[in-house]
Design a protein around this motif. Sequence first.
Motif, PDB file in Angstrom:
ATOM      1  N   ASP A 128     -61.269 -14.386 -29.549  1.00 61.84           N
ATOM      2  CA  ASP A 128     -60.658 -13.817 -30.447  1.00 61.84           C
ATOM      3  C   ASP A 128     -59.435 -14.757 -31.343  1.00 61.84           C
ATOM      4  O   ASP A 128     -59.338 -14.602 -32.209  1.00 61.84           O
ATOM      5  CB  ASP A 128     -60.127 -12.283 -30.245  1.00 61.84           C
ATOM      6  N   ILE A 129     -58.737 -15.233 -30.243  1.00 59.20           N
ATOM      7  CA  ILE A 129     -57.634 -16.198 -30.528  1.00 59.20           C
ATOM      8  C   ILE A 129     -58.251 -17.105 -31.312  1.00 59.20           C
ATOM      9  O   ILE A 129     -57.836 -17.524 -32.509  1.00 59.20           O
ATOM     10  CB  ILE A 129     -56.952 -16.639 -29.438  1.00 59.20           C
ATOM     11  N   PHE A 130     -59.361 -17.930 -30.937  1.00 60.50           N
ATOM     12  CA  PHE A 130     -59.847 -19.049 -31.645  1.00 60.50           C
ATOM     13  C   PHE A 130     -60.344 -18.670 -33.009  1.00 60.50           C
ATOM     14  O   PHE A 130     -60.279 -19.383 -33.950  1.00 60.50           O
ATOM     15  CB  PHE A 130     -60.822 -20.005 -30.931  1.00 60.50           C
ATOM     16  N   ALA A 131     -61.045 -17.528 -32.899  1.00 60.78           N
ATOM     17  CA  ALA A 131     -61.599 -16.907 -34.180  1.00 60.78           C
ATOM     18  C   ALA A 131     -60.275 -16.720 -35.476  1.00 60.78           C
ATOM     19  O   ALA A 131     -60.541 -17.096 -36.426  1.00 60.78           O
ATOM     20  CB  ALA A 131     -62.276 -15.789 -33.951  1.00 60.78           C
ATOM     21  N   PHE A 132     -59.264 -16.118 -34.805  1.00 57.08           N
ATOM     22  CA  PHE A 132     -58.103 -15.980 -35.857  1.00 57.08           C
ATOM     23  C   PHE A 132     -57.719 -17.278 -36.521  1.00 57.08           C
ATOM     24  O   PHE A 132     -57.687 -17.523 -37.506  1.00 57.08           O
ATOM     25  CB  PHE A 132     -56.886 -15.234 -35.094  1.00 57.08           C
ATOM     26  N   TYR A 133     -57.667 -18.444 -35.535  1.00 52.13           N
ATOM     27  CA  TYR A 133     -56.975 -19.586 -35.886  1.00 52.13           C
ATOM     28  C   TYR A 133     -58.059 -20.294 -36.820  1.00 52.13           C
ATOM     29  O   TYR A 133     -57.644 -21.088 -37.653  1.00 52.13           O
ATOM     30  CB  TYR A 133     -56.506 -20.478 -34.741  1.00 52.13           C
ATOM     31  N   ARG A 134     -59.185 -20.235 -36.598  1.00 51.97           N
ATOM     32  CA  ARG A 134     -60.396 -20.924 -37.582  1.00 51.97           C
ATOM     33  C   ARG A 134     -60.273 -20.396 -38.767  1.00 51.97           C
ATOM     34  O   ARG A 134     -60.596 -20.982 -39.824  1.00 51.97           O
ATOM     35  CB  ARG A 134     -61.723 -20.752 -36.929  1.00 51.97           C
ATOM     36  N   LEU A 135     -59.824 -18.836 -38.977  1.00 56.25           N
ATOM     37  CA  LEU A 135     -59.868 -18.299 -40.298  1.00 56.25           C
ATOM     38  C   LEU A 135     -58.543 -18.532 -41.004  1.00 56.25           C
ATOM     39  O   LEU A 135     -58.921 -18.748 -42.104  1.00 56.25           O
ATOM     40  CB  LEU A 135     -60.164 -16.733 -40.080  1.00 56.25           C
ATOM     41  N   SER A 136     -57.540 -18.386 -40.286  1.00 52.71           N
ATOM     42  CA  SER A 136     -56.321 -18.505 -40.694  1.00 52.71           C
ATOM     43  C   SER A 136     -55.529 -19.929 -41.020  1.00 52.71           C
ATOM     44  O   SER A 136     -55.169 -19.968 -42.166  1.00 52.71           O
ATOM     45  CB  SER A 136     -55.213 -17.625 -40.050  1.00 52.71           C
ATOM     46  N   LEU A 137     -55.781 -20.849 -40.142  1.00 53.08           N
ATOM     47  CA  LEU A 137     -55.089 -22.034 -40.480  1.00 53.08           C
ATOM     48  C   LEU A 137     -55.762 -22.759 -41.849  1.00 53.08           C
ATOM     49  O   LEU A 137     -55.039 -23.505 -42.518  1.00 53.08           O
ATOM     50  CB  LEU A 137     -55.244 -22.827 -39.099  1.00 53.08           C
ATOM     51  N   PRO A 138     -56.833 -23.048 -42.136  1.00 52.12           N
ATOM     52  CA  PRO A 138     -57.466 -23.438 -43.266  1.00 52.12           C
ATOM     53  C   PRO A 138     -56.803 -23.031 -44.516  1.00 52.12           C
ATOM     54  O   PRO A 138     -56.529 -23.759 -45.646  1.00 52.12           O
ATOM     55  CB  PRO A 138     -59.026 -23.064 -43.266  1.00 52.12           C
ATOM     56  N   ASN A 139     -56.495 -21.809 -44.515  1.00 55.33           N
ATOM     57  CA  ASN A 139     -55.668 -21.162 -45.661  1.00 55.33           C
ATOM     58  C   ASN A 139     -54.294 -21.754 -45.587  1.00 55.33           C
ATOM     59  O   ASN A 139     -53.557 -21.598 -46.850  1.00 55.33           O
ATOM     60  CB  ASN A 139     -55.807 -19.775 -45.500  1.00 55.33           C
ATOM     61  N   LEU A 140     -53.760 -22.533 -44.731  1.00 52.63           N
ATOM     62  CA  LEU A 140     -52.527 -23.166 -44.669  1.00 52.63           C
ATOM     63  C   LEU A 140     -52.612 -24.548 -44.742  1.00 52.63           C
ATOM     64  O   LEU A 140     -51.717 -25.314 -44.492  1.00 52.63           O
ATOM     65  CB  LEU A 140     -51.595 -22.443 -43.558  1.00 52.63           C
ATOM     66  N   GLY A 141     -53.747 -25.039 -45.032  1.00 49.10           N
ATOM     67  CA  GLY A 141     -54.129 -26.407 -45.354  1.00 49.10           C
ATOM     68  C   GLY A 141     -54.286 -27.116 -44.080  1.00 49.10           C
ATOM     69  O   GLY A 141     -54.428 -28.595 -44.263  1.00 49.10           O
ATOM     70  N   ILE A 191     -60.073 -27.906 -39.193  1.00 46.76           N
ATOM     71  CA  ILE A 191     -60.511 -28.074 -38.044  1.00 46.76           C
ATOM     72  C   ILE A 191     -61.133 -29.294 -37.796  1.00 46.76           C
ATOM     73  O   ILE A 191     -61.846 -29.589 -38.695  1.00 46.76           O
ATOM     74  CB  ILE A 191     -61.430 -26.739 -37.602  1.00 46.76           C
ATOM     75  N   LYS A 192     -60.907 -29.788 -36.551  1.00 45.66           N
ATOM     76  CA  LYS A 192     -61.587 -30.923 -36.260  1.00 45.66           C
ATOM     77  C   LYS A 192     -62.413 -30.809 -34.868  1.00 45.66           C
ATOM     78  O   LYS A 192     -62.114 -31.011 -33.933  1.00 45.66           O
ATOM     79  CB  LYS A 192     -60.592 -32.321 -35.714  1.00 45.66           C
ATOM     80  N   PRO A 193     -63.723 -30.032 -35.244  1.00 49.90           N
ATOM     81  CA  PRO A 193     -64.554 -29.914 -33.913  1.00 49.90           C
ATOM     82  C   PRO A 193     -64.850 -31.043 -33.143  1.00 49.90           C
ATOM     83  O   PRO A 193     -65.173 -30.891 -31.729  1.00 49.90           O
ATOM     84  CB  PRO A 193     -65.617 -29.373 -34.602  1.00 49.90           C
ATOM     85  N   THR A 227     -58.528 -28.395 -32.107  1.00 48.94           N
ATOM     86  CA  THR A 227     -57.576 -28.960 -32.698  1.00 48.94           C
ATOM     87  C   THR A 227     -57.708 -29.177 -34.320  1.00 48.94           C
ATOM     88  O   THR A 227     -58.850 -28.929 -34.875  1.00 48.94           O
ATOM     89  CB  THR A 227     -57.581 -30.608 -32.491  1.00 48.94           C
ATOM     90  N   PHE A 228     -56.592 -29.057 -34.937  1.00 52.15           N
ATOM     91  CA  PHE A 228     -56.635 -29.066 -36.536  1.00 52.15           C
ATOM     92  C   PHE A 228     -55.703 -30.114 -37.243  1.00 52.15           C
ATOM     93  O   PHE A 228     -54.743 -30.419 -36.301  1.00 52.15           O
ATOM     94  CB  PHE A 228     -55.887 -27.790 -37.017  1.00 52.15           C
ATOM     95  N   HIS A 229     -56.020 -30.556 -38.245  1.00 58.02           N
ATOM     96  CA  HIS A 229     -55.285 -31.777 -38.804  1.00 58.02           C
ATOM     97  C   HIS A 229     -54.719 -31.257 -40.151  1.00 58.02           C
ATOM     98  O   HIS A 229     -55.219 -30.476 -40.817  1.00 58.02           O
ATOM     99  CB  HIS A 229     -56.033 -32.864 -38.930  1.00 58.02           C
ATOM    100  N   ARG A 230     -53.467 -31.602 -40.326  1.00 57.23           N
ATOM    101  CA  ARG A 230     -52.643 -31.306 -41.883  1.00 57.23           C
ATOM    102  C   ARG A 230     -51.748 -32.422 -41.881  1.00 57.23           C
ATOM    103  O   ARG A 230     -51.131 -32.784 -41.394  1.00 57.23           O
ATOM    104  CB  ARG A 230     -52.191 -29.865 -41.878  1.00 57.23           C
TER     105      ARG A 230
END
Length: 121
Positions: free
Chosen positions: A67-80, A83-85, A94-97
């Motif tokens: 659930d935690i990872f699902a939240f971040y996969r959905l929310s972080l792209p909206n903040l720029g 995801i770097k699978p 891991t995510f890059h911005r």
Amino acid sequence: MSQKLIVWSIVFVLSVGSSLAATFLSVAPDIPLAPGLSEAETGALIFDKPEGRIVSIEALAAIPSADIFAFYRLSLPNLGWQIKPELAVRNSETFHREDEALTIKYEGGVVFFRLQPISGN
């Protein structure tokens, strides 16, 4: 679309849609704190360097890691964030911005956030 994904989408829209409802990490106010997480009292670290900031913080989890990872996969792209699978390892994402990398790792009921400059920039 799974029912869980729909629920998390609604939770995200409601939390981001209202500035009063949105909760972010205290030392990284541009990173949301997923519902079901509470920031740990200790363990926060922040350095500002010419190359960028380095932030490390922990949160206690009252929800499953999926659930935690699902939240971040959905929310972080909206903040720029992207995801770097290819950089993911067991129980982490891991995510890059721009020139920053954010790694979120789950281990034994604790979520570790690490924000740092991307190497080579």
